[in-house]
Design a protein around this motif. Structure first.
Motif, PDB file in Angstrom:
ATOM      1  N   ARG A 231       0.875  -1.105   0.081  1.00 23.69           N
ATOM      2  CA  ARG A 231      -0.011  -0.047  -0.003  1.00 23.69           C
ATOM      3  C   ARG A 231       0.780   1.185  -0.149  1.00 23.69           C
ATOM      4  O   ARG A 231       1.960   1.296   0.852  1.00 23.69           O
ATOM      5  N   LEU A 232       0.493   2.039  -0.845  1.00 23.57           N
ATOM      6  CA  LEU A 232       1.376   3.552  -0.798  1.00 23.57           C
ATOM      7  C   LEU A 232       0.485   4.566  -0.479  1.00 23.57           C
ATOM      8  O   LEU A 232      -0.882   4.798  -1.238  1.00 23.57           O
ATOM      9  N   VAL A 233       0.705   5.474   0.107  1.00 22.07           N
ATOM     10  CA  VAL A 233       0.040   6.550   0.961  1.00 22.07           C
ATOM     11  C   VAL A 233       0.736   8.130   0.244  1.00 22.07           C
ATOM     12  O   VAL A 233       1.920   8.215   0.436  1.00 22.07           O
ATOM     13  N   LEU A 234       0.186   8.631  -0.621  1.00 19.38           N
ATOM     14  CA  LEU A 234       0.730   9.698  -1.295  1.00 19.38           C
ATOM     15  C   LEU A 234       0.868  10.929  -0.154  1.00 19.38           C
ATOM     16  O   LEU A 234      -0.332  11.206   0.639  1.00 19.38           O
ATOM     17  N   SER A 235       1.770  11.914  -0.072  1.00 20.04           N
ATOM     18  CA  SER A 235       2.068  12.937   0.810  1.00 20.04           C
ATOM     19  C   SER A 235       2.999  13.900   0.457  1.00 20.04           C
ATOM     20  O   SER A 235       3.723  13.585  -0.479  1.00 20.04           O
ATOM     21  N   SER A 236       3.203  14.930   1.089  1.00 22.98           N
ATOM     22  CA  SER A 236       4.225  16.140   0.896  1.00 22.98           C
ATOM     23  C   SER A 236       4.038  16.488  -0.736  1.00 22.98           C
ATOM     24  O   SER A 236       4.836  16.227  -1.543  1.00 22.98           O
ATOM     25  N   PRO A 237       2.989  17.065  -1.126  1.00 21.83           N
ATOM     26  CA  PRO A 237       2.784  17.149  -2.619  1.00 21.83           C
ATOM     27  C   PRO A 237       3.554  18.466  -3.114  1.00 21.83           C
ATOM     28  O   PRO A 237       3.947  19.296  -2.261  1.00 21.83           O
ATOM     29  N   ALA A 238       3.983  18.499  -4.463  1.00 19.74           N
ATOM     30  CA  ALA A 238       4.707  19.586  -4.986  1.00 19.74           C
ATOM     31  C   ALA A 238       3.997  20.082  -6.287  1.00 19.74           C
ATOM     32  O   ALA A 238       3.614  19.113  -6.901  1.00 19.74           O
ATOM     33  N   GLY A 239       3.950  20.921  -6.724  1.00 24.15           N
ATOM     34  CA  GLY A 239       3.207  21.576  -7.977  1.00 24.15           C
ATOM     35  C   GLY A 239       1.875  21.335  -8.059  1.00 24.15           C
ATOM     36  O   GLY A 239       1.317  21.392  -9.004  1.00 24.15           O
ATOM     37  N   LEU A 240       1.098  21.236  -6.616  1.00 21.59           N
ATOM     38  CA  LEU A 240      -0.249  20.951  -6.687  1.00 21.59           C
ATOM     39  C   LEU A 240      -0.882  22.284  -6.471  1.00 21.59           C
ATOM     40  O   LEU A 240      -1.211  22.774  -5.541  1.00 21.59           O
ATOM     41  N   THR A 241      -1.234  22.866  -7.725  1.00 20.95           N
ATOM     42  CA  THR A 241      -1.831  24.175  -7.908  1.00 20.95           C
ATOM     43  C   THR A 241      -3.408  24.057  -8.195  1.00 20.95           C
ATOM     44  O   THR A 241      -3.821  22.892  -8.689  1.00 20.95           O
ATOM     45  N   LYS A 242      -4.089  25.068  -8.407  1.00 20.14           N
ATOM     46  CA  LYS A 242      -5.608  24.917  -8.644  1.00 20.14           C
ATOM     47  C   LYS A 242      -5.611  24.487 -10.061  1.00 20.14           C
ATOM     48  O   LYS A 242      -4.902  24.869 -11.071  1.00 20.14           O
ATOM     49  N   GLY A 243      -6.668  23.516 -10.232  1.00 18.45           N
ATOM     50  CA  GLY A 243      -6.478  22.803 -11.495  1.00 18.45           C
ATOM     51  C   GLY A 243      -5.834  21.546 -11.859  1.00 18.45           C
ATOM     52  O   GLY A 243      -5.921  20.946 -12.936  1.00 18.45           O
ATOM     53  N   ARG A 244      -4.917  21.221 -10.808  1.00 17.44           N
ATOM     54  CA  ARG A 244      -3.924  20.082 -10.776  1.00 17.44           C
ATOM     55  C   ARG A 244      -4.304  19.103 -10.096  1.00 17.44           C
ATOM     56  O   ARG A 244      -4.994  19.351  -9.077  1.00 17.44           O
ATOM     57  N   HIS A 245      -3.744  17.871 -10.124  1.00 21.26           N
ATOM     58  CA  HIS A 245      -3.788  16.890  -9.224  1.00 21.26           C
ATOM     59  C   HIS A 245      -2.591  16.093  -9.100  1.00 21.26           C
ATOM     60  O   HIS A 245      -1.570  16.233  -9.714  1.00 21.26           O
ATOM     61  N   LEU A 246      -2.454  15.155  -8.179  1.00 18.86           N
ATOM     62  CA  LEU A 246      -1.320  14.385  -7.983  1.00 18.86           C
ATOM     63  C   LEU A 246      -1.123  13.205  -8.895  1.00 18.86           C
ATOM     64  O   LEU A 246      -2.019  12.583  -9.238  1.00 18.86           O
ATOM     65  N   ALA A 247      -0.242  12.822  -9.565  1.00 20.10           N
ATOM     66  CA  ALA A 247       0.159  11.936 -10.481  1.00 20.10           C
ATOM     67  C   ALA A 247       1.089  11.137  -9.964  1.00 20.10           C
ATOM     68  O   ALA A 247       2.024  11.255  -9.771  1.00 20.10           O
ATOM     69  N   LEU A 248       0.961   9.672 -10.429  1.00 20.43           N
ATOM     70  CA  LEU A 248       2.027   8.828 -10.331  1.00 20.43           C
ATOM     71  C   LEU A 248       1.830   7.789 -11.601  1.00 20.43           C
ATOM     72  O   LEU A 248       0.815   7.299 -11.889  1.00 20.43           O
ATOM     73  N   ALA A 249       3.035   7.730 -12.375  1.00 23.51           N
ATOM     74  CA  ALA A 249       3.015   7.124 -13.521  1.00 23.51           C
ATOM     75  C   ALA A 249       3.415   5.665 -13.478  1.00 23.51           C
ATOM     76  O   ALA A 249       2.273   4.871 -14.234  1.00 23.51           O
ATOM     77  N   GLU A 250       4.152   5.165 -12.822  1.00 18.58           N
ATOM     78  CA  GLU A 250       4.545   3.646 -12.795  1.00 18.58           C
ATOM     79  C   GLU A 250       5.025   3.129 -11.475  1.00 18.58           C
ATOM     80  O   GLU A 250       5.651   4.178 -10.801  1.00 18.58           O
ATOM     81  N   VAL A 251       4.395   2.031 -10.997  1.00 18.62           N
ATOM     82  CA  VAL A 251       5.091   1.364  -9.714  1.00 18.62           C
ATOM     83  C   VAL A 251       5.318  -0.219 -10.179  1.00 18.62           C
ATOM     84  O   VAL A 251       4.737  -0.713 -10.766  1.00 18.62           O
ATOM     85  N   GLU A 252       6.788  -0.334 -10.199  1.00 14.73           N
ATOM     86  CA  GLU A 252       6.971  -1.863 -10.610  1.00 14.73           C
ATOM     87  C   GLU A 252       7.667  -2.455  -9.454  1.00 14.73           C
ATOM     88  O   GLU A 252       8.335  -1.917  -8.579  1.00 14.73           O
ATOM     89  N   PHE A 253       7.390  -3.722  -9.449  1.00 12.03           N
ATOM     90  CA  PHE A 253       7.878  -4.709  -8.262  1.00 12.03           C
ATOM     91  C   PHE A 253       8.809  -5.587  -8.657  1.00 12.03           C
ATOM     92  O   PHE A 253       8.567  -6.283  -9.960  1.00 12.03           O
ATOM     93  N   PHE A 254       9.727  -5.892  -7.856  1.00  9.85           N
ATOM     94  CA  PHE A 254      10.867  -6.896  -8.375  1.00  9.85           C
ATOM     95  C   PHE A 254      10.983  -7.995  -7.089  1.00  9.85           C
ATOM     96  O   PHE A 254      11.050  -7.530  -6.058  1.00  9.85           O
ATOM     97  N   GLN A 255      10.880  -9.285  -7.691  1.00 12.00           N
ATOM     98  CA  GLN A 255      11.241 -10.365  -6.732  1.00 12.00           C
ATOM     99  C   GLN A 255      12.558 -10.685  -6.973  1.00 12.00           C
ATOM    100  O   GLN A 255      13.090 -10.792  -8.059  1.00 12.00           O
ATOM    101  N   ARG A 256      13.108 -11.838  -6.095  1.00 11.71           N
ATOM    102  CA  ARG A 256      14.324 -12.320  -6.188  1.00 11.71           C
ATOM    103  C   ARG A 256      14.236 -13.521  -6.874  1.00 11.71           C
ATOM    104  O   ARG A 256      13.046 -14.328  -6.945  1.00 11.71           O
ATOM    105  N   SER A 257      14.868 -13.732  -7.953  1.00  9.38           N
ATOM    106  CA  SER A 257      14.692 -14.950  -9.024  1.00  9.38           C
ATOM    107  C   SER A 257      15.299 -16.296  -8.262  1.00  9.38           C
ATOM    108  O   SER A 257      16.432 -16.084  -7.236  1.00  9.38           O
TER     109      SER A 257
END
Length: 257
Positions: A231-257
């Motif tokens: 679970r990821l919880v977003l905080s400490s926003p930057a560039g969040l002005t009126k008419g904008r929202h928080l964006a998160l493009a990609e989250v990749e997970f890696f396991q031990r092979s």
């Protein structure tokens, strides 16, 4: 009187000395030269070697050479003290082993993580606390850099569920709306994320992740076994002005092979 002729010198006759009869002996032979010797003798009559050398004591086992075992036990002398010392040493070793076991196991797992090659793993379910229309949370695992999850503001969260437990080695997070620097600054970004990992047994591991305000992927090392949900919880926003929202493009997970 008639003259007397001088006498001829006569050489003295040699004196024949009697040869000492060899000492006859019938007894135990010498261990060095084999000559028999009379009973009661301590040294050989021929080579003077000891007839009855003292036997060397058998070597002590290795554990008797370690303190406090190396001291020979005298009759009821110090046995109680040595017993207490041995008991204290054993208790200290057991306590140290119990304390160092988790640290040693963690070090072993970390070493295997570094020696192995990470392998990507994909969640089977994604759920977000809030989503902007046309920007669902599933965009964070589609492998496309021009699509993102849009959250209305801080404290929004997204939860990833996996089909089976695995060893989570690393997270690869692409913050903002895109990897492109031009598109990155068009929406707000979360510069801090609270990471909460739940294992198969229900144990929770939390970590505060600080992200740089720049385009591109950022690696977060974890090293947690038996991971079931993230679970990821977003905080400490930057560039969040009126008419904008928080964006998160990609989250990749890696396991031990």
């Amino acid at each position: 009187m008639l003259p007397v002729l001088p006498a001829k010198p006569v050489a003295p006759r040699p004196v024949v000395r009697p040869v000492a009869a060899p000492e006859e002996a019938a007894g135990e032979p010498c261990p060095s030269c084999g000559t028999p010797n009379l009973p009661g003798r301590r040294f050989c009559r021929r080579c003077a070697a000891p007839l009855h050398p003292e036997e060397k004591p058998a070597p002590l086992p290795w554990w008797r050479t370690v303190w406090p075992f190396r001291r020979r036990a005298r009759a009821s002398s110090g046995r109680v003290v040595r017993g207490l010392v041995i008991l204290a040493v054993l208790l200290a070793l057991c306590a140290g082993g119990l304390l160092l076991l988790p640290a040693g196991r963690a070090l072993f797992e970390d070493t295997k993580d570094k020696m192995g090659k990470p392998k990507a793993v994909t969640p089977v379910a994604i759920a977000a606390s809030a989503e902007i229309p046309r920007h669902p949370a599933k965009n964070t695992t589609d492998g496309l850099n021009n699509r993102y999850w849009g959250a209305p503001g801080p404290e929004a969260s997204v939860t990833y569920t996996f089909s089976k437990p695995f060893r989570l080695v690393d997270l690869l997070i692409t913050n903002g709306a895109s990897k492109s620097p031009e598109d990155y600054v068009r929406q707000g970004r979360a510069l801090r994320m609270d990471l909460e990992v739940t294992t198969q047994d229900g144990d929770k591991h939390t970590k505060q992740v600080t992200l740089s305000d720049k385009a591109g992927s950022q690696t977060v090392s974890t090293g947690i076994s038996d991971v079931k949900t993230v679970r990821l919880v977003l905080s400490s926003p930057a560039g969040l002005t009126k008419g904008r929202h928080l964006a998160l493009a990609e989250v990749e997970f890696f396991q031990r092979s």
